[in-house]
Scaffold this motif. Structure first.
Motif, PDB file in Angstrom:
ATOM      1  N   GLY A  22       0.818  -1.213   0.000  1.00 38.09           N
ATOM      2  CA  GLY A  22       0.000   0.000   0.000  1.00 38.09           C
ATOM      3  C   GLY A  22       0.843   1.251   0.000  1.00 38.09           C
ATOM      4  O   GLY A  22       0.520   2.237  -0.671  1.00 38.09           O
ATOM      5  N   MET A  23       1.952   1.222   0.747  1.00 40.31           N
ATOM      6  CA  MET A  23       2.871   2.365   0.763  1.00 40.31           C
ATOM      7  C   MET A  23       3.434   2.598  -0.631  1.00 40.31           C
ATOM      8  O   MET A  23       3.535   3.739  -1.092  1.00 40.31           O
ATOM      9  N   GLY A  24       3.800   1.513  -1.314  1.00 39.89           N
ATOM     10  CA  GLY A  24       4.315   1.627  -2.674  1.00 39.89           C
ATOM     11  C   GLY A  24       3.293   2.218  -3.628  1.00 39.89           C
ATOM     12  O   GLY A  24       3.616   3.048  -4.487  1.00 39.89           O
ATOM     13  N   MET A  25       2.013   1.816  -3.468  1.00 34.80           N
ATOM     14  CA  MET A  25       0.950   2.334  -4.335  1.00 34.80           C
ATOM     15  C   MET A  25       0.705   3.817  -4.117  1.00 34.80           C
ATOM     16  O   MET A  25       0.250   4.521  -5.033  1.00 34.80           O
ATOM     17  N   THR A  26       0.977   4.303  -2.906  1.00 38.86           N
ATOM     18  CA  THR A  26       0.735   5.725  -2.624  1.00 38.86           C
ATOM     19  C   THR A  26       1.942   6.596  -2.963  1.00 38.86           C
ATOM     20  O   THR A  26       1.844   7.825  -2.934  1.00 38.86           O
ATOM     21  N   MET A  27       3.075   5.967  -3.266  1.00 43.01           N
ATOM     22  CA  MET A  27       4.277   6.736  -3.602  1.00 43.01           C
ATOM     23  C   MET A  27       4.197   7.295  -5.025  1.00 43.01           C
ATOM     24  O   MET A  27       3.616   6.683  -5.917  1.00 43.01           O
ATOM     25  N   VAL A  33       9.465  -5.817   2.770  1.00 47.37           N
ATOM     26  CA  VAL A  33       9.486  -4.361   2.636  1.00 47.37           C
ATOM     27  C   VAL A  33       9.744  -3.926   1.192  1.00 47.37           C
ATOM     28  O   VAL A  33       8.882  -3.331   0.544  1.00 47.37           O
ATOM     29  N   LEU A  34      10.927  -4.233   0.690  1.00 47.69           N
ATOM     30  CA  LEU A  34      11.335  -3.663  -0.598  1.00 47.69           C
ATOM     31  C   LEU A  34      10.528  -4.218  -1.767  1.00 47.69           C
ATOM     32  O   LEU A  34      10.025  -3.450  -2.601  1.00 47.69           O
ATOM     33  N   PHE A  35      10.373  -5.541  -1.860  1.00 46.50           N
ATOM     34  CA  PHE A  35       9.634  -6.123  -2.977  1.00 46.50           C
ATOM     35  C   PHE A  35       8.179  -5.649  -3.021  1.00 46.50           C
ATOM     36  O   PHE A  35       7.691  -5.261  -4.092  1.00 46.50           O
ATOM     37  N   PRO A  36       7.449  -5.647  -1.880  1.00 49.66           N
ATOM     38  CA  PRO A  36       6.073  -5.131  -1.930  1.00 49.66           C
ATOM     39  C   PRO A  36       5.989  -3.660  -2.330  1.00 49.66           C
ATOM     40  O   PRO A  36       5.073  -3.266  -3.056  1.00 49.66           O
ATOM     41  N   ILE A  37       6.948  -2.844  -1.860  1.00 53.83           N
ATOM     42  CA  ILE A  37       6.940  -1.423  -2.235  1.00 53.83           C
ATOM     43  C   ILE A  37       7.159  -1.270  -3.741  1.00 53.83           C
ATOM     44  O   ILE A  37       6.445  -0.513  -4.412  1.00 53.83           O
ATOM     45  N   ILE A  38       8.134  -1.991  -4.265  1.00 56.52           N
ATOM     46  CA  ILE A  38       8.416  -1.924  -5.715  1.00 56.52           C
ATOM     47  C   ILE A  38       7.216  -2.412  -6.514  1.00 56.52           C
ATOM     48  O   ILE A  38       6.842  -1.816  -7.530  1.00 56.52           O
TER      49      ILE A  38
END
Length: 317
Positions: free
Chosen positions: A50-55, A170-175
């Motif tokens: 979700g953090m990645g989608m909002t970035m 962390v990193l893979f879900p954000i990407i």
């Protein structure tokens, strides 16, 4: 949809209440929540997705606009909180299992809640977002490295395994979130509004799962851990703020740095403890209690700062 958005905003504003409520419920009926422990890494992955989608790319442009402030914020994040954790563990002579948990949460990057708290405190939100983004992206390298450096005297640390865990949760879900937003853009806008609500629910359940699974240890050492967490969090705010002021950052920037330093991604600490120190459940408790406490201290600090006039503006009058 409008009613749901209002409900979601209400849940976010009362975040601390729900954390406290479900923590109390987990102490009362631990069996209702302990089964959730096996899903902690998945829940954290959803939060990071979700953090990645909002970035946005513009979030990272903030680094270019104020590189000095971002650099100070990120360096303070990975120096102040781990250093404070280590000092408190030594000073208070904490038991090994608790010391490892305190240092683990200290080595985590800033939490996404810091952006909301910075907004509430009338701080520089763009700077907060930039610091959170950068610290989260470099956490896979710095978190295991600093943790190994500080905690290996208490227990054998597999830093490479921890690196792998942070990459996965962390990193893979954000990407992946960034890619989904880039590919589908307008189609995901409606879903993005759901992510803060989902994140709140996930963090509440993560805290409840750890508290429920560690009831006996909390009854034995809970007050000690709470005292350490309060000191760690409070000193993080204080040192983060005055470090920023010492480097002559504006008042709004200093508030953002202080909140960024003081508020940790405690969900990551819980997940790492659950995976790597499962034999010692109390290791995850400092992260869980940190999640509980900083969602009380953060809004309280923001309310205080929001009520004060910016001294930089006062000096210009």
């Amino acid at each position: 949809m409008l009613n749901f958005l209002r409900f979601s905003q209400f849940i976010q504003k009362t975040f601390a209440f729900w954390v406290v409520l479900f923590a109390a419920l987990a102490m009362w009926v631990p069996e209702a929540f302990v089964w959730l422990k096996v899903y902690i890494t998945w829940m954290l992955g959803i939060i990071m997705f979700g953090m990645g989608m909002t970035m946005k790319v513009s979030d990272f442009k903030g680094v270019l606009k104020s590189p000095k402030a971002v650099l100070i914020g990120v360096i303070a994040q990975f120096l102040v909180m781990p250093g404070l954790a280590y000092a408190l563990c030594k000073l208070l002579q904490l038991p090994a299992e608790i010391a490892i948990g305190v240092i683990l949460v200290g080595c985590c990057p800033g939490g996404t809640a810091s952006n909301v708290i910075t907004y509430m405190a009338k701080g520089n939100v763009a700077l907060s977002v930039a610091c959170t983004s950068v610290s989260t992206l470099i956490a896979p390298l710095l978190t295991p490295a600093i943790f190994y450096l500080l905690a290996s005297q208490w227990i054998e640390i597999d830093a490479l395994s921890m690196l792998s865990s942070i990459l996965q949760v962390v990193l893979f879900p954000i990407i992946l979130g960034l890619i989904v937003r880039a590919l589908f853009k307008n189609k995901v806008e409606s879903y993005i509004t759901l992510m803060p609500f989902i994140s709140v629910v996930a963090i509440v359940l993560i805290v409840a799962a750890i508290i429920g699974g560690s009831k006996a240890q909390i009854l034995e050492s809970g007050l000690l851990i709470l005292a350490v967490v309060i000191l760690h969090n409070g000193l993080g705010y204080l040192i983060g703020f005055w470090a920023a002021r010492w480097f002559q950052l504006p008042y709004a920037d200093s508030k953002a740095v202080a909140i960024e330093v003081g508020m940790q991604n405690s969900g990551l600490g819980v997940a790492l403890a659950a995976v790597h120190f499962a034999a010692s459940p109390i290791t995850a408790v400092p992260s869980a209690i940190f999640s509980l406490w900083h969602n009380i201290s953060g809004p309280a600090l923001a309310t205080y700062w929001a009520s004060r006039k910016d001294p930089d503006l006062r000096n210009k009058d």
